[in-house]
Every structure is written in structure tokens, then in C-alpha cells.
Design a protein around this motif. Structure first.
Motif, PDB file in Angstrom:
ATOM      1  N   PRO A   1       0.622  -1.289   0.040  1.00 57.10           N
ATOM      2  CA  PRO A   1       0.053  -0.101  -0.047  1.00 57.10           C
ATOM      3  C   PRO A   1       0.793   1.225   0.121  1.00 57.10           C
ATOM      4  N   GLN A   2       0.378   2.440  -0.549  1.00 55.97           N
ATOM      5  CA  GLN A   2       1.099   3.570  -0.635  1.00 55.97           C
ATOM      6  C   GLN A   2       1.152   4.093   0.797  1.00 55.97           C
ATOM      7  N   LYS A   3       2.323   4.598   1.240  1.00 57.96           N
ATOM      8  CA  LYS A   3       2.560   5.276   2.415  1.00 57.96           C
ATOM      9  C   LYS A   3       2.089   6.606   2.529  1.00 57.96           C
ATOM     10  N   VAL A   4       1.969   7.460   1.397  1.00 60.62           N
ATOM     11  CA  VAL A   4       1.356   8.542   1.270  1.00 60.62           C
ATOM     12  C   VAL A   4       0.547   8.629   0.059  1.00 60.62           C
ATOM     13  N   LEU A   5      -0.891   9.213   0.294  1.00 58.99           N
ATOM     14  CA  LEU A   5      -1.721   9.179  -0.664  1.00 58.99           C
ATOM     15  C   LEU A   5      -1.654  10.534  -1.722  1.00 58.99           C
ATOM     16  N   ASP A   6      -2.081   9.944  -2.808  1.00 56.70           N
ATOM     17  CA  ASP A   6      -2.022  10.889  -3.897  1.00 56.70           C
ATOM     18  C   ASP A   6      -2.373  12.446  -3.625  1.00 56.70           C
ATOM     19  N   ASN A   7      -3.685  12.485  -2.918  1.00 60.40           N
ATOM     20  CA  ASN A   7      -4.037  13.874  -2.684  1.00 60.40           C
ATOM     21  C   ASN A   7      -3.297  14.511  -1.763  1.00 60.40           C
ATOM     22  N   ASP A   8      -2.425  13.737  -0.790  1.00 59.87           N
ATOM     23  CA  ASP A   8      -1.525  14.434   0.076  1.00 59.87           C
ATOM     24  C   ASP A   8      -0.472  14.927  -0.604  1.00 59.87           C
ATOM     25  N   ILE A   9       0.081  14.092  -1.623  1.00 64.47           N
ATOM     26  CA  ILE A   9       1.119  14.296  -2.528  1.00 64.47           C
ATOM     27  C   ILE A   9       0.946  15.696  -3.393  1.00 64.47           C
ATOM     28  N   TYR A  10      -0.315  15.447  -3.779  1.00 66.00           N
ATOM     29  CA  TYR A  10      -0.825  16.900  -4.686  1.00 66.00           C
ATOM     30  C   TYR A  10      -0.595  18.023  -4.003  1.00 66.00           C
ATOM     31  N   SER A  11      -1.344  17.793  -2.825  1.00 68.67           N
ATOM     32  CA  SER A  11      -1.404  19.049  -1.940  1.00 68.67           C
ATOM     33  C   SER A  11      -0.097  19.656  -1.518  1.00 68.67           C
ATOM     34  N   ALA A  12       0.826  18.705  -1.145  1.00 68.24           N
ATOM     35  CA  ALA A  12       2.256  19.192  -0.936  1.00 68.24           C
ATOM     36  C   ALA A  12       2.891  19.718  -1.985  1.00 68.24           C
ATOM     37  N   LEU A  13       2.860  19.376  -3.282  1.00 70.09           N
ATOM     38  CA  LEU A  13       3.294  19.703  -4.493  1.00 70.09           C
ATOM     39  C   LEU A  13       2.996  21.268  -4.799  1.00 70.09           C
ATOM     40  N   THR A  14       1.432  21.275  -4.534  1.00 65.77           N
ATOM     41  CA  THR A  14       0.823  22.664  -4.829  1.00 65.77           C
ATOM     42  C   THR A  14       1.372  23.402  -3.598  1.00 65.77           C
ATOM     43  N   LYS A  15       1.613  23.203  -2.519  1.00 68.56           N
ATOM     44  CA  LYS A  15       1.992  24.315  -1.650  1.00 68.56           C
ATOM     45  C   LYS A  15       3.641  24.644  -2.096  1.00 68.56           C
ATOM     46  N   VAL A  16       4.272  23.778  -2.579  1.00 67.85           N
ATOM     47  CA  VAL A  16       5.978  24.096  -2.805  1.00 67.85           C
ATOM     48  C   VAL A  16       5.683  24.623  -4.309  1.00 67.85           C
ATOM     49  N   PHE A  17       5.216  24.387  -5.071  1.00 67.58           N
ATOM     50  CA  PHE A  17       5.058  25.205  -6.495  1.00 67.58           C
ATOM     51  C   PHE A  17       4.433  26.524  -6.174  1.00 67.58           C
ATOM     52  N   ARG A  18       3.546  26.653  -5.362  1.00 68.21           N
ATOM     53  CA  ARG A  18       2.949  28.091  -5.149  1.00 68.21           C
ATOM     54  C   ARG A  18       3.836  29.021  -4.434  1.00 68.21           C
ATOM     55  N   ALA A  19       5.004  28.266  -3.509  1.00 75.33           N
ATOM     56  CA  ALA A  19       5.771  29.030  -2.710  1.00 75.33           C
ATOM     57  C   ALA A  19       7.049  29.347  -3.672  1.00 75.33           C
ATOM     58  N   LYS A  20       7.427  28.562  -4.493  1.00 77.44           N
ATOM     59  CA  LYS A  20       8.801  28.542  -5.239  1.00 77.44           C
ATOM     60  C   LYS A  20       8.579  28.872  -6.757  1.00 77.44           C
ATOM     61  N   GLY A  21       7.639  28.665  -7.193  1.00 77.98           N
ATOM     62  CA  GLY A  21       7.345  28.418  -8.775  1.00 77.98           C
ATOM     63  C   GLY A  21       8.169  27.336  -9.198  1.00 77.98           C
ATOM     64  N   PHE A  22       8.337  27.192 -10.585  1.00 77.78           N
ATOM     65  CA  PHE A  22       8.757  25.945 -11.086  1.00 77.78           C
ATOM     66  C   PHE A  22      10.365  26.121 -10.997  1.00 77.78           C
ATOM     67  N   GLU A  23      10.806  26.983 -11.353  1.00 76.61           N
ATOM     68  CA  GLU A  23      12.322  27.169 -11.300  1.00 76.61           C
ATOM     69  C   GLU A  23      12.839  27.033 -10.063  1.00 76.61           C
ATOM     70  N   GLY A  24      12.031  27.556  -9.091  1.00 78.25           N
ATOM     71  CA  GLY A  24      12.781  27.692  -7.608  1.00 78.25           C
ATOM     72  C   GLY A  24      12.559  26.377  -6.822  1.00 78.25           C
ATOM     73  N   ALA A  25      11.411  25.530  -7.311  1.00 85.94           N
ATOM     74  CA  ALA A  25      11.202  24.174  -6.383  1.00 85.94           C
ATOM     75  C   ALA A  25      12.499  23.287  -6.579  1.00 85.94           C
ATOM     76  N   SER A  26      13.008  23.060  -5.599  1.00 83.92           N
ATOM     77  CA  SER A  26      14.238  22.119  -5.709  1.00 83.92           C
ATOM     78  C   SER A  26      13.491  20.548  -5.369  1.00 83.92           C
ATOM     79  N   LEU A  27      14.175  19.818  -5.554  1.00 93.05           N
ATOM     80  CA  LEU A  27      13.836  18.229  -5.590  1.00 93.05           C
ATOM     81  C   LEU A  27      14.028  18.112  -3.919  1.00 93.05           C
ATOM     82  N   ASN A  28      14.759  18.670  -3.298  1.00 96.29           N
ATOM     83  CA  ASN A  28      14.881  18.453  -1.867  1.00 96.29           C
ATOM     84  C   ASN A  28      13.532  19.100  -0.997  1.00 96.29           C
TER      85      ASN A  28
END
Length: 187
Positions: free
Chosen positions: A3-30
Motif C-alpha cells: 500500500p502507498q504510504k503517502v496518498l495521492d491527494n496528500d502528494i498533490y497538496s504538498a506539491l501545490t504548496k511547494v510550487f505556489r511558494a517557489k514556482g517551477f524554477e525555484g522548487a528544488s527536489l529536496n
């Protein structure tokens, strides 16, 4: 299969927060890995095309939410035009956390992001205009007035988010939503 440890909606929500805060160029993989709770290898397993695919997932996630909550309210013929307006305004407030969150159009429209997602951003903006135009028509506005108001709504929402953030004054966003309501509502 495990089973997935992290659910898709949680991942998308977290990705959204990072991209909203950093933009595409500024978001690092870390930063993305930290926000999602996934290791880089797991991120690449879920998103083999890397950061571009992650940003596309964010667009899909937000597009789906907006389609249901905002556009769905704007064109819901079972509601009066005033109810449609009020419901969509409340959902816009939720989408942008009362003005605290940046718009994904803005944060992903810097140089590289615009090159990668320009047509997607343009299409998204056209959808906002189209659906607000439908609301204007429901209020009895002429086609020209409905389109003009719809374009102005998009400008006002986007601009108020930037100005609210820059001045650290969320009342600007709130006042803008009130102005939008006044364009339609006779309350």
C-alpha cells in the motif's frame, strides 16, 4: 503490491504548496521530497518525467478542484444567479486561503514555466473568463458587458493576490471579491 504510504491527494497538496511558494524554477527536489514525505527515488517512481510531470499533476489537481467548486457553481442552473455568485466567491476564497495563497498561474508563469505551461495557463484563464461570462449572462448582462466583467474579474483576482501579498494586507483580496460581487449582485 504494497500500500502507498503517502496518498495521492496528500502528494498533490504538498506539491501545490511547494510550487505556489517557489514556482517551477525555484522548487528544488529536496524541498519537494521534504514536503511530500517521499524520497527522491519514490518521487521519480511516481513522476518519471520529473519536475515537469509534478507541475502538470498540480495543474490537474487544481483544475479538477476549480472545475467542480468554482466553475460548477458559476454555471449551476439549479441555483439563482445570486446563489451561484456567492457560492463561487466562497470557493475562490477557499482556493486562495482568503488571499494567503498565490495563484498557480502566477507562480508557474515565470520564464521556464511559461515556456513549458504557457498554453495550459492560457487555457485556464480562458476557462475562468468563459465561466464568469456565463454568470454575467445569467444576470442579464449583454454579451459584451459579461465578457468585459469576466476579464476584469480575472485581472482583479490575480492582481489582488499579488498586491495583498506585497503589502501584507489580506483585506485587499477580500475587498476585491466584494467588488466582483457588486458587479453582479443587486443586494
Amino acid at each position: 503490491m504494497r500500500p502507498q504510504k503517502v496518498l495521492d491527494n496528500d502528494i498533490y497538496s504538498a506539491l501545490t504548496k511547494v510550487f505556489r511558494a517557489k514556482g517551477f524554477e525555484g522548487a528544488s527536489l529536496n524541498e519537494i521530497a521534504d514536503a511530500t514525505g517521499l524520497k527522491k527515488a519514490s518521487l521519480y517512481h511516481r513522476f518519471p518525467e520529473g519536475k515537469k510531470q509534478m507541475a502538470e499533476a498540480v495543474f490537474n489537481y487544481i483544475d479538477e478542484w476549480v472545475e467542480i467548486k468554482i466553475f460548477g457553481a458559476l454555471i449551476n442552473n439549479t441555483l439563482t444567479p445570486d446563489q451561484r455568485l456567492n457560492q463561487s466567491i466562497n470557493n475562490i476564497k477557499e482556493l486562495y486561503n482568503d488571499g494567503e495563497e498565490s495563484c498557480i498561474f502566477r507562480t508557474l508563469s515565470m520564464k521556464v514555466g511559461l515556456e513549458l505551461f504557457g498554453s495550459r495557463i492560457k487555457n485556464g484563464m480562458e476557462q475562468w473568463i468563459h465561466h464568469f461570462m456565463e454568470l454575467g449572462l445569467a444576470f442579464g448582462q449583454s454579451k459584451e458587458e459579461a465578457k468585459s466583467n469576466a476579464v476584469q474579474n480575472l485581472i482583479d483576482i490575480q492582481g489582488s493576490l499579488i498586491v495583498s501579498e506585497g503589502l501584507k494586507d489580506l483585506s485587499i483580496f477580500e475587498n476585491t471579491l466584494r467588488i466582483i460581487k457588486n458587479r453582479y449582485s443587486k443586494e
